[in-house]
Scaffold this motif. Structure first.
Motif, short mmCIF file in Angstrom:
data_model
loop_
_atom_site.label_atom_id
_atom_site.label_comp_id
_atom_site.label_asym_id
_atom_site.label_seq_id
_atom_site.Cartn_x
_atom_site.Cartn_y
_atom_site.Cartn_z
N LEU A 5 1.06 7.61 2.75
CA LEU A 5 -0.36 7.31 2.94
C LEU A 5 -1.10 8.35 3.77
O LEU A 5 -2.19 8.79 3.39
N LEU A 6 -0.55 8.75 4.91
CA LEU A 6 -1.31 9.62 5.80
C LEU A 6 -1.67 10.97 5.19
O LEU A 6 -2.76 11.50 5.46
N PRO A 7 -0.80 11.58 4.36
CA PRO A 7 -1.22 12.85 3.75
C PRO A 7 -2.37 12.70 2.75
O PRO A 7 -3.00 13.69 2.40
N LEU A 61 0.82 -1.20 0.00
CA LEU A 61 0.00 0.00 0.00
C LEU A 61 0.85 1.25 0.00
O LEU A 61 0.42 2.30 -0.49
N GLY A 62 2.07 1.16 0.54
CA GLY A 62 2.97 2.31 0.47
C GLY A 62 3.41 2.57 -0.95
O GLY A 62 3.48 3.72 -1.40
N ALA A 93 3.44 18.29 -3.08
CA ALA A 93 4.21 19.08 -2.12
C ALA A 93 3.98 18.61 -0.68
O ALA A 93 4.93 18.46 0.10
N THR A 94 2.73 18.34 -0.31
CA THR A 94 2.43 17.93 1.06
C THR A 94 3.02 16.55 1.36
O THR A 94 3.51 16.30 2.46
N VAL A 95 2.97 15.66 0.37
CA VAL A 95 3.52 14.31 0.57
C VAL A 95 5.03 14.38 0.75
O VAL A 95 5.60 13.71 1.62
#
Length: 246
Positions: free
Chosen positions: A136-138, A101-102, A203-205
């Motif tokens: 994943l979390l972002p 999943l990563g 950018a956020t990732v």
């Protein structure tokens, strides 16, 4: 080889995970081959975008517990996908588990067929999705991430699309037909336009990687060295429940 020879059609290079013996698990060898192939695509002006897909009924089963990659190498691979100045599109028609999943979450666009299924199974092995949390979390719905990180439940393509894990859950027509307008759109975009647009949406990732890499690698190492992890991985390989199951 654990990666099939690449194919190229009208600006789209397809990279195929091809290690059916271990369900395309992330071995040190596979991670190295995929990183090299992506670097080649990045330097090739004839490549407009990359499709990442698989043979067999599993896209990626997670880390290869018999020949795992170094965590820094795995992080570098995921970051390379995110930072590549060309879109990376995942085509998933089978199962995706744990570390897989990563890999999927690092891709820019993803299409999952009706036979796809997903599960973050680390907690059931005495581990946590620490390293793969970087991409994943972002991107995931926070409530759904909490549920699936904790429970290890399996979910389908429709749910994966709802929570932001994949871009599109293909219907009965299948992933290939659903990909047609996506790839057409990428072929119509200029290389500069694609690179600049990708820079905005990733950018956020990338900030997640830059801020948290060393912390999650340290967490992962501590977990892998624990008694729980030894029991969990032994139970997995022996196809039995670990000692803590009630």
């Amino acid at each position: 080889m654990t990666l099939a020879p690449p194919s190229h059609e009208r600006g789209i290079t397809t990279l195929t995970l091809d290690s059916p013996a271990n369900r395309n698990a992330l071995s040190a060898r596979l991670v190295g081959e995929l990183a090299g192939a992506l670097e080649t695509c990045g330097a090739d002006d004839t490549v407009r975008a990359v499709v990442l897909t698989h043979t067999g009924n599993t896209f990626c089963a997670g880390a290869d517990l018999t020949a795992p990659p170094d965590p820094h190498t795995l992080v570098a691979l995921m970051r390379a996908i995110v930072a590549l100045p060309k879109p990376v599109v995942a085509r998933v028609t089978g199962h995706v588990r744990a570390g897989g999943l990563g890999l999927l979450g690092a891709c820019d666009i993803s299409v999952a067929g009706p036979g796809a299924s997903f599960a973050l199974t680390e907690s059931r092995l005495g581990l946590a999705p620490a390293v793969i949390s970087l991409p994943l979390l972002p991107r995931l719905d926070a409530t759904a991430a909490a549920r699936y990180f904790l429970t290890g439940e399996r979910f389908d393509a429709t749910e994966a699309a709802r929570i932001g894990l994949v871009s599109l859950a293909a219907g009965p027509e299948g992933a290939d037909k659903a990909l047609v307008p996506v790839l057409d759109g990428l072929r119509r975009a200029s290389p500069q336009g694609l690179a600049a647009s990708k820079e905005l949406v990733t950018a956020t990732v990338l900030k997640s990687f830059d801020s948290h890499t060393e912390d999650v690698i340290a967490r992962s190492a501590a977990l892998f060295a624990s008694d729980d992890a030894r029991e969990g991985m032994t139970a997995f390989l022996e196809r039995r429940d670990p000692a803590w199951v009630l």
